[in-house]
Design a protein around this motif. Structure first.
Motif, PDB file in Angstrom:
ATOM      1  N   ARG A  62       1.126  -0.745   0.429  1.00  0.00           N
ATOM      2  CA  ARG A  62       0.242  -0.298   0.156  1.00  0.00           C
ATOM      3  C   ARG A  62       0.954   1.199  -0.074  1.00  0.00           C
ATOM      4  N   LEU A  63       0.307   1.958   0.037  1.00  0.00           N
ATOM      5  CA  LEU A  63       0.830   3.863  -0.425  1.00  0.00           C
ATOM      6  C   LEU A  63       0.748   4.287   0.284  1.00  0.00           C
ATOM      7  N   SER A  64       1.529   4.317   1.714  1.00  0.00           N
ATOM      8  CA  SER A  64       0.723   5.860   2.632  1.00  0.00           C
ATOM      9  C   SER A  64       1.390   6.755   2.182  1.00  0.00           C
ATOM     10  N   TYR A  65       0.038   7.579   2.670  1.00  0.00           N
ATOM     11  CA  TYR A  65       0.165   9.113   2.446  1.00  0.00           C
ATOM     12  C   TYR A  65       0.344   9.619   3.632  1.00  0.00           C
ATOM     13  N   GLY A  66       0.876   9.447   4.608  1.00  0.00           N
ATOM     14  CA  GLY A  66       1.417   9.900   5.973  1.00  0.00           C
ATOM     15  C   GLY A  66       0.378   9.440   6.573  1.00  0.00           C
ATOM     16  N   SER A  67       1.133   9.777   8.525  1.00  0.00           N
ATOM     17  CA  SER A  67       0.360   9.172   9.694  1.00  0.00           C
ATOM     18  C   SER A  67      -0.678   9.315   9.400  1.00  0.00           C
ATOM     19  N   TYR A  68      -2.052   8.335  10.361  1.00  0.00           N
ATOM     20  CA  TYR A  68      -3.190   9.263  10.325  1.00  0.00           C
ATOM     21  C   TYR A  68      -4.386   9.245   9.060  1.00  0.00           C
ATOM     22  N   ALA A  69      -3.344   9.288   7.632  1.00  0.00           N
ATOM     23  CA  ALA A  69      -3.958   9.461   6.303  1.00  0.00           C
ATOM     24  C   ALA A  69      -5.032   8.294   6.215  1.00  0.00           C
ATOM     25  N   PRO A  70      -5.728   8.170   5.346  1.00  0.00           N
ATOM     26  CA  PRO A  70      -6.133   7.219   4.532  1.00  0.00           C
ATOM     27  C   PRO A  70      -4.668   6.822   3.427  1.00  0.00           C
ATOM     28  N   THR A  71      -4.608   5.751   2.784  1.00  0.00           N
ATOM     29  CA  THR A  71      -3.895   5.230   1.441  1.00  0.00           C
ATOM     30  C   THR A  71      -4.212   5.530   0.240  1.00  0.00           C
ATOM     31  N   GLU A  72      -3.169   5.096  -0.306  1.00  0.00           N
ATOM     32  CA  GLU A  72      -3.515   5.480  -2.415  1.00  0.00           C
ATOM     33  C   GLU A  72      -5.151   4.542  -2.452  1.00  0.00           C
ATOM     34  N   GLU A  73      -4.505   3.192  -1.904  1.00  0.00           N
ATOM     35  CA  GLU A  73      -5.401   1.967  -2.135  1.00  0.00           C
ATOM     36  C   GLU A  73      -7.364   2.389  -1.824  1.00  0.00           C
ATOM     37  N   GLU A  74      -7.327   2.932  -0.514  1.00  0.00           N
ATOM     38  CA  GLU A  74      -8.902   3.865  -0.668  1.00  0.00           C
ATOM     39  C   GLU A  74      -8.586   4.742  -0.836  1.00  0.00           C
ATOM     40  N   LEU A  75      -7.888   6.180  -1.827  1.00  0.00           N
ATOM     41  CA  LEU A  75      -8.570   6.835  -2.606  1.00  0.00           C
ATOM     42  C   LEU A  75      -8.109   6.695  -3.576  1.00  0.00           C
ATOM     43  N   ASN A  76      -7.652   6.073  -4.238  1.00  0.00           N
ATOM     44  CA  ASN A  76      -7.061   5.721  -5.842  1.00  0.00           C
ATOM     45  C   ASN A  76      -7.032   7.546  -6.449  1.00  0.00           C
ATOM     46  N   ILE A 103      -3.880  16.153   0.973  1.00  0.00           N
ATOM     47  CA  ILE A 103      -3.331  15.258   0.647  1.00  0.00           C
ATOM     48  C   ILE A 103      -4.378  16.073  -0.110  1.00  0.00           C
ATOM     49  N   ILE A 104      -3.408  16.301  -1.684  1.00  0.00           N
ATOM     50  CA  ILE A 104      -3.768  16.932  -2.650  1.00  0.00           C
ATOM     51  C   ILE A 104      -3.647  16.623  -3.490  1.00  0.00           C
ATOM     52  N   LYS A 105      -4.236  16.840  -4.776  1.00  0.00           N
ATOM     53  CA  LYS A 105      -4.555  15.557  -6.247  1.00  0.00           C
ATOM     54  C   LYS A 105      -5.305  16.839  -7.391  1.00  0.00           C
ATOM     55  N   CYS A 106      -4.481  17.196  -7.964  1.00  0.00           N
ATOM     56  CA  CYS A 106      -5.143  18.437  -9.102  1.00  0.00           C
ATOM     57  C   CYS A 106      -4.081  17.821 -10.327  1.00  0.00           C
ATOM     58  N   HIS A 107      -4.546  18.272 -12.086  1.00  0.00           N
ATOM     59  CA  HIS A 107      -3.994  17.928 -13.192  1.00  0.00           C
ATOM     60  C   HIS A 107      -3.387  19.501 -13.681  1.00  0.00           C
ATOM     61  N   LYS A 108      -2.537  18.969 -15.249  1.00  0.00           N
ATOM     62  CA  LYS A 108      -2.635  20.070 -15.587  1.00  0.00           C
ATOM     63  C   LYS A 108      -3.351  19.908 -16.833  1.00  0.00           C
ATOM     64  N   SER A 109      -3.871  21.479 -17.529  1.00  0.00           N
ATOM     65  CA  SER A 109      -5.252  21.059 -18.002  1.00  0.00           C
ATOM     66  C   SER A 109      -4.394  21.035 -18.990  1.00  0.00           C
ATOM     67  N   ARG A 110      -5.616  20.569 -20.333  1.00  0.00           N
ATOM     68  CA  ARG A 110      -5.209  20.164 -22.028  1.00  0.00           C
ATOM     69  C   ARG A 110      -6.129  21.564 -22.118  1.00  0.00           C
ATOM     70  N   ALA A 111      -4.974  22.036 -23.462  1.00  0.00           N
ATOM     71  CA  ALA A 111      -5.572  22.668 -24.592  1.00  0.00           C
ATOM     72  C   ALA A 111      -6.973  22.630 -25.297  1.00  0.00           C
ATOM     73  N   GLU A 112      -7.217  23.867 -25.613  1.00  0.00           N
ATOM     74  CA  GLU A 112      -8.634  23.712 -26.098  1.00  0.00           C
ATOM     75  C   GLU A 112      -8.101  22.591 -27.606  1.00  0.00           C
ATOM     76  N   GLY A 113      -9.132  21.558 -27.354  1.00  0.00           N
ATOM     77  CA  GLY A 113      -9.258  20.283 -29.047  1.00  0.00           C
ATOM     78  C   GLY A 113      -8.737  19.316 -28.640  1.00  0.00           C
ATOM     79  N   GLU A 114      -7.596  19.456 -27.555  1.00  0.00           N
ATOM     80  CA  GLU A 114      -6.925  18.719 -27.559  1.00  0.00           C
ATOM     81  C   GLU A 114      -7.234  17.280 -26.962  1.00  0.00           C
ATOM     82  N   PRO A 115      -5.929  15.889 -27.407  1.00  0.00           N
ATOM     83  CA  PRO A 115      -6.767  14.850 -27.013  1.00  0.00           C
ATOM     84  C   PRO A 115      -6.828  14.712 -25.393  1.00  0.00           C
ATOM     85  N   SER A 116      -7.945  13.792 -25.259  1.00  0.00           N
ATOM     86  CA  SER A 116      -7.305  13.396 -24.004  1.00  0.00           C
ATOM     87  C   SER A 116      -6.787  11.940 -24.452  1.00  0.00           C
TER      88      SER A 116
END
Ligand SMILES: C[S@@+](CC[C@H](N)C(=O)[O-])C[C@H]1O[C@@H](n2cnc3c(N)ncnc32)[C@H](O)[C@@H]1O
Length: 259
Positions: free
Chosen positions: A30-44, A246-259
């Motif tokens: 499992r991937l721990s994000y830190g003490s008393y935090a939910p893990t990657e397995e719980e958060l995906n 814990i923060i999840k974010c992403h780099k936005s795609r330019a308009e019309g860019e394929p996903s």
């Protein structure tokens, strides 16, 4: 870079080289994000790892890289300030049947990371060490492909200001005043930390061009967890305020860019 920033990075590098062996741990299950935090397995938060190119900022002893390799990552890079940490990471990843690029560098100076290259970036309890958050985030943002994900964890800034003393939780310093704080004997060595509010992390991500997907402040306190509130991380404290942000974010795609 400012001379003050260079001096702090050098002091923290020496500190981390001294205490590195207190942090050699990790799990393949499992991937721990830190003490008393939910893990990657719980958060995906990271989603599919298989076939992804991933960079870890502040990779420490390399155990998260090992975990990501076991989950099918195609390409892995790790950056860390401490030569002692990078040396251990080198030994840990040498057992893997894939090459891993390890860079001994401050995260403030990751200009050599390839541009528009990574599917994901991750940083566990490391990002807050940066002396220059906007600069570090701009390196991470630049290195991600459009649509690429960045997930990081750090000690929750509210947790950092509260300590247990004389049977009550007290503010040890102001939450709202930010800036450098020198600790003379952090784990027996002097280091400098940078105090930041939750909003400072969020606003810096937005300014760097990230789109915020999730902010997690949940505590996970199980029966049998330490209840000694005098410990820096304890179930008693975690049941009142989050230990980890814990923060999840992403780099936005330019308009019309394929996903
Ligand atoms: C608490 S450890 C976390 C290591 C690893 N992510 C883990 O989960 O085990 C923090 C790491 O950040 C690294 N670090 C501290 N300041 C840094 C900086 N300015 N640039 C890059 N790495 C830094 C330290 O050397 C240390 O390995």
């Amino acid at each position: 870079m400012l001379q003050q920033h260079k001096d702090i990075i050098q002091m923290n590098k020496e500190g981390w080289n001294k205490v590195a062996d207190q942090f050699f741990e990790g799990s393949l299950e499992r991937l721990s994000y830190g003490s008393y935090a939910p893990t990657e397995e719980e958060l995906n938060l990271l989603g599919t790892i298989t076939n992804c190119a991933i960079v870890e900022v502040g990779c420490g002893s390399g155990h998260t890289l090992e975990y990501l390799a076991k989950r099918g990552a195609r390409e892995l890079w790790g950056v860390d300030l401490s030569g002692a940490q990078i040396e251990t990471a080198r030994q840990v990843v040498s057992k893997l049947d894939m090459p891993v690029v390890l860079i001994e560098s401050p995260m403030e100076e990751m200009a050599e990371l390839p541009e528009n290259h990574f599917d994901k970036a991750v940083s566990i309890y490391a990002l807050g060490w940066t002396v220059d958050l906007p600069r570090t985030l701009s390196h991470i943002h630049r290195s991600l492909k459009p649509g690429g994900i960045f997930v990081f964890s750090w000690e929750h800034p509210v947790h950092s200001v509260v300590e247990y003393s004389e049977d009550v939780l007290k503010f040890r310093r102001s939450y709202v005043s930010e800036g450098f704080e020198r600790h003379e004997a952090w784990r027996g060595t002097p280091i400098v930390m940078h105090n930041r509010k939750v909003s400072t992390f969020i606003n810096a991500l937005i300014r760097a061009g990230f789109v915020i997907d999730a902010v997690i402040e949940e505590s996970k306190v199980d029966e049998g967890d330490t209840v000694d509130p005098a410990k820096w991380y304890s179930g008693a404290k975690a049941s009142l305020l989050p230990s980890t942000l814990i923060i999840k974010c992403h780099k936005s795609r330019a308009e019309g860019e394929p996903s």
